[in-house]
Scaffold this motif. Structure first.
Motif, short mmCIF file in Angstrom:
data_model
loop_
_atom_site.label_atom_id
_atom_site.label_comp_id
_atom_site.label_asym_id
_atom_site.label_seq_id
_atom_site.Cartn_x
_atom_site.Cartn_y
_atom_site.Cartn_z
N LEU A 335 0.73 -1.29 -0.15
CA LEU A 335 0.00 0.00 0.13
C LEU A 335 0.89 1.21 -0.02
CD1 LEU A 335 -2.81 1.58 0.47
CD2 LEU A 335 -2.26 1.16 3.12
N VAL A 336 0.51 2.12 -0.96
CA VAL A 336 1.18 3.36 -1.11
C VAL A 336 0.44 4.58 -0.89
CG1 VAL A 336 2.95 4.91 -2.28
CG2 VAL A 336 3.16 2.24 -2.35
N VAL A 337 0.60 5.53 0.12
CA VAL A 337 -0.22 6.79 0.22
C VAL A 337 0.81 7.86 -0.28
CG1 VAL A 337 -1.28 8.38 1.71
CG2 VAL A 337 -1.27 5.77 2.23
N SER A 338 0.34 8.53 -1.56
CA SER A 338 1.08 9.52 -1.97
C SER A 338 0.50 10.95 -1.58
CB SER A 338 1.14 9.46 -3.52
OG SER A 338 1.37 8.30 -4.06
N LEU A 339 1.32 11.68 -1.12
CA LEU A 339 0.89 13.00 -0.25
C LEU A 339 1.05 13.93 -1.26
CD1 LEU A 339 2.38 12.31 3.23
CD2 LEU A 339 0.03 12.03 2.48
N SER A 340 2.33 14.14 -1.87
CA SER A 340 2.53 15.24 -2.99
C SER A 340 3.62 14.70 -3.79
CB SER A 340 3.01 16.44 -2.33
OG SER A 340 4.03 16.22 -1.37
N VAL A 341 4.02 15.64 -4.86
CA VAL A 341 4.88 15.14 -5.78
C VAL A 341 6.28 14.68 -5.01
CG1 VAL A 341 6.28 15.72 -7.68
CG2 VAL A 341 4.14 16.43 -7.60
N GLY A 342 6.67 13.68 -5.07
CA GLY A 342 8.04 13.37 -4.27
C GLY A 342 7.84 12.62 -2.78
N VAL A 343 6.74 12.95 -2.40
CA VAL A 343 6.49 12.56 -1.01
C VAL A 343 5.51 11.41 -0.85
CG1 VAL A 343 5.78 13.31 1.31
CG2 VAL A 343 6.96 14.78 -0.21
N SER A 344 5.88 10.17 -0.17
CA SER A 344 4.93 9.21 -0.01
C SER A 344 5.28 8.26 1.10
CB SER A 344 4.81 8.18 -1.42
OG SER A 344 6.13 7.62 -1.65
N VAL A 345 4.13 7.34 1.50
CA VAL A 345 4.43 6.69 2.65
C VAL A 345 3.84 5.06 2.17
CG1 VAL A 345 3.94 6.22 5.04
CG2 VAL A 345 4.35 8.51 4.43
N ALA A 346 4.60 4.13 2.38
CA ALA A 346 4.40 2.92 1.83
C ALA A 346 4.34 2.09 2.98
CB ALA A 346 5.24 2.49 0.85
N PHE A 347 3.51 1.14 2.92
CA PHE A 347 3.37 -0.24 3.87
C PHE A 347 3.54 -1.50 3.46
CE2 PHE A 347 0.81 -3.24 6.02
CZ PHE A 347 1.16 -3.26 7.57
N ASN A 348 4.63 -2.04 3.95
CA ASN A 348 5.14 -3.29 3.48
C ASN A 348 5.57 -3.43 2.07
OD1 ASN A 348 3.77 -5.97 5.64
ND2 ASN A 348 5.45 -4.63 5.87
N PRO A 349 6.24 -2.20 1.59
CA PRO A 349 6.63 -2.19 0.22
C PRO A 349 7.78 -3.46 -0.06
CG PRO A 349 7.82 -0.60 1.14
CD PRO A 349 6.83 -1.06 2.11
N SER A 350 7.91 -4.13 -1.26
CA SER A 350 8.95 -5.12 -1.53
C SER A 350 10.14 -4.56 -2.54
CB SER A 350 8.42 -6.14 -2.12
OG SER A 350 9.04 -7.29 -2.57
N TYR A 351 11.23 -4.69 -2.25
CA TYR A 351 12.53 -4.55 -2.65
C TYR A 351 13.16 -5.81 -3.19
CZ TYR A 351 11.07 0.00 -0.86
OH TYR A 351 10.57 1.05 -0.58
N THR A 352 13.38 -5.89 -4.33
CA THR A 352 13.88 -7.22 -4.84
C THR A 352 15.05 -6.82 -5.92
OG1 THR A 352 12.33 -7.25 -6.90
CG2 THR A 352 11.76 -8.30 -4.76
N ARG A 353 15.81 -7.83 -6.10
CA ARG A 353 16.81 -7.66 -7.28
C ARG A 353 16.27 -7.67 -8.44
NH1 ARG A 353 22.34 -9.58 -6.95
NH2 ARG A 353 22.99 -10.32 -9.19
N SER A 354 15.33 -8.42 -8.97
CA SER A 354 14.67 -8.28 -10.23
C SER A 354 14.33 -6.96 -10.57
CB SER A 354 13.83 -9.29 -10.43
OG SER A 354 12.58 -8.99 -9.53
N ALA A 355 13.84 -6.14 -9.54
CA ALA A 355 13.21 -5.01 -9.67
C ALA A 355 14.50 -3.79 -9.64
CB ALA A 355 12.13 -4.46 -8.71
#
Length: 478
Positions: A335-355
């Motif tokens: 889940l990503v909550v975008s507040l403004s351009v360049g500002v966001s808060v994410a819940f449990n985002p995934s970061y992977t080697r393939s990405a």
């Protein structure tokens, strides 16, 4: 004890292991209150109150053997099947005899409401008794029921046979079957239709979650017991002739005041009420399954970080989307909550080697704040190291577990563009280790957000301000 976890000490004593679950649990008929010493007696209520602002029906840790309080809400939202299942579990299995759903049904079954049902059965002529004007009309409108009369028949020459003369010359006819007026007592009343409908709803809820793999094993066992009790009620002989409830505008007098009926009506109203968090000890329990306090704390940290970023940037967050299932509502991973351009808060985002967002194994921090391309991770850790257990302290304060800080180094080094990673924990010590060697003990002392740290945060007390202060400094420097 296998469901809760039990470590025997002697033949008659032992330690119950509830792990991170809080709420209430029944043990040999005794109601146990399970609290978290890390948050204090009111800490869990504080978590619930703040999390409930995100969603009024969040359910946490449905694998838990414990229960917790909740209250009905006037909000027009669909009820959560899992909450309703918990309510049924209480009214069928846990209440005292005489106050259970099956006890109320037994009262109804002994003396169900009845009404006179008007019928017009078609019987052989010799069996007809209540012959009326409608019977006469039916004779003339149903020629297929007529037979020709012979001269030797007893009815030959009767007024009815002559009136039914057919053909030229007329041939007398007489009915072999006639309709008659009949009244009989029937159980097919509005009250009994409601009872049948209610038990059908209850069975649907139980069947829906009967084989749900994600609920606690004891709950699945209880579901089978409930299904057996409900099925036995539905098979009651008096319900066999009861029809389908097609409308329910308002309860009848018998339903609202009759013994057994009024009690089941009250249970139906409670079942349909939306189950909402939070609850407190002074309110009516709605028997939601116990919560995994660690997951609840993770949700709370996300909310507090989101609030802090909104306050620091002066940007409202708007609506936060929650995922919904039969077991309740929760925050969806990614889940990503975008507040403004360049500002966001994410819940449990995934970061992977393939990405190409991480150079090694997949990583999933609890919360990630993005400010103009730079990332900052916040990981909720519901673990403490009591300082009183350390040699250099006699206080009741608590600090973070060192192993949790090691994982922050992993986030900091492996995730692309991640500048700093923080533990958020229910303790009392703030610390930030800068990559350059500095050790900061207050947010305002941080010169460069490049490193790892620990932030104390609890719903009660001033400790939560450290999280807000740090986010403010982070936004100001970013």
């Amino acid at each position: 004890m296998l469901e809760v976890g039990y470590d025997p000490i002697t033949d008659t004593t032992g330690v119950l292991a509830f792990k991170n679950f809080v709420g209430t649990a029944l043990l040999a008929g005794v109601k146990l209150r399970v609290i978290s010493t890390k948050l204090g007696e009111t800490g869990v209520s504080g978590l619930l109150e703040e999390v409930s602002r995100l969603s009024s029906s969040l359910v946490f840790g449905w694998r838990s053997p414990a229960g917790f309080s909740a209250t009905a809400s006037g909000e027009q939202q669909p009820a959560v099947p899992f909450h309703q299942l918990q309510f049924l579990r209480d009214v069928i299995l846990r209440r005292q005899p005489g106050q259970r759903l099956q006890d109320f049904f037994a009262i109804v079954e002994r003396s169900p409401t009845r009404r006179f049902l008007l019928e017009r059965p078609v019987v052989s002529t010799e069996r007809a008794r209540n012959f009326d004007a409608r019977s006469v009309t039916d004779i003339f409108t149903h020629p297929e029921r007529l037979i020709a009369v012979r001269g030797t028949d007893a009815v030959s020459g009767s007024p009815l046979a002559q009136a039914l003369g057919i053909g030229e010359p007329p041939v007398e006819h007489y009915p072999t079957r006639v309709s008659m007026s009949s009244r009989r007592l029937s159980y097919d009343t509005p009250e009994n239709r409601f009872i049948k409908h209610f038990f059908g709803e209850c069975l649907a809820i139980v069947y829906r979650l009967l084989d749900e793999a994600n609920i606690h094993a004891q709950m699945r066992t209880d579901c089978r017991v409930m299904a057996s009790i409900l099925e036995a009620s539905v098979r009651s002989p008096f319900l066999s002739e009861v029809g389908v409830l097609t409308a329910f505008a308002s309860p009848t007098q018998a339903l609202g005041k009759g013994d057994g009926y009024k009690d089941i009506l009250d249970l139906w109203l409670q079942l349909g009420a939306h189950q909402a968090l939070p609850g407190n000890e002074g309110e009516v329990e709605r028997f939601i399954q116990g919560k995994d306090i660690a997951l609840l704390y993770e949700y709370w940290v996300f909310i507090k970080v989101l609030e802090a970023v909104c306050e620091a940037t002066g940007t409202p967050s708007g609506a936060v989307t929650v995922s919904r299932s039969d077991l309740g509502e929760g925050l969806a991973r990614g889940l990503v909550v975008s507040l403004s351009v360049g500002v966001s808060v994410a819940f449990n985002p995934s970061y992977t080697r393939s990405a190409r967002s991480a150079y090694s194994t997949p990583l999933r921090p609890d919360v990630v704040v993005t400010l103009n391309g730079a990332r900052y991770a916040f990981d909720a850790k519901y673990r403490l190291q009591w300082l009183a257990s350390l040699e250099d302290s006699q206080d009741d304060d608590a600090t973070f577990v060192r192993a949790d800080l090691y994982k922050m180094h992993t986030y900091r080094d492996a995730i692309t563009d991640l500048k700093a990673a923080f533990i958020v924990y229910p303790g009392s010590e703030f610390v930030f280790y800068e990559r350059g060697g500095g050790r900061r003990q207050r947010p305002g002392e941080i010169a460069v957000f490049d490193g790892v740290g620990a932030i104390p945060a609890r719903p009660e007390g001033a400790e939560s301000s450290a999280l807000l202060d740090l986010v403010q400094v982070l936004v100001d420097q970013g």
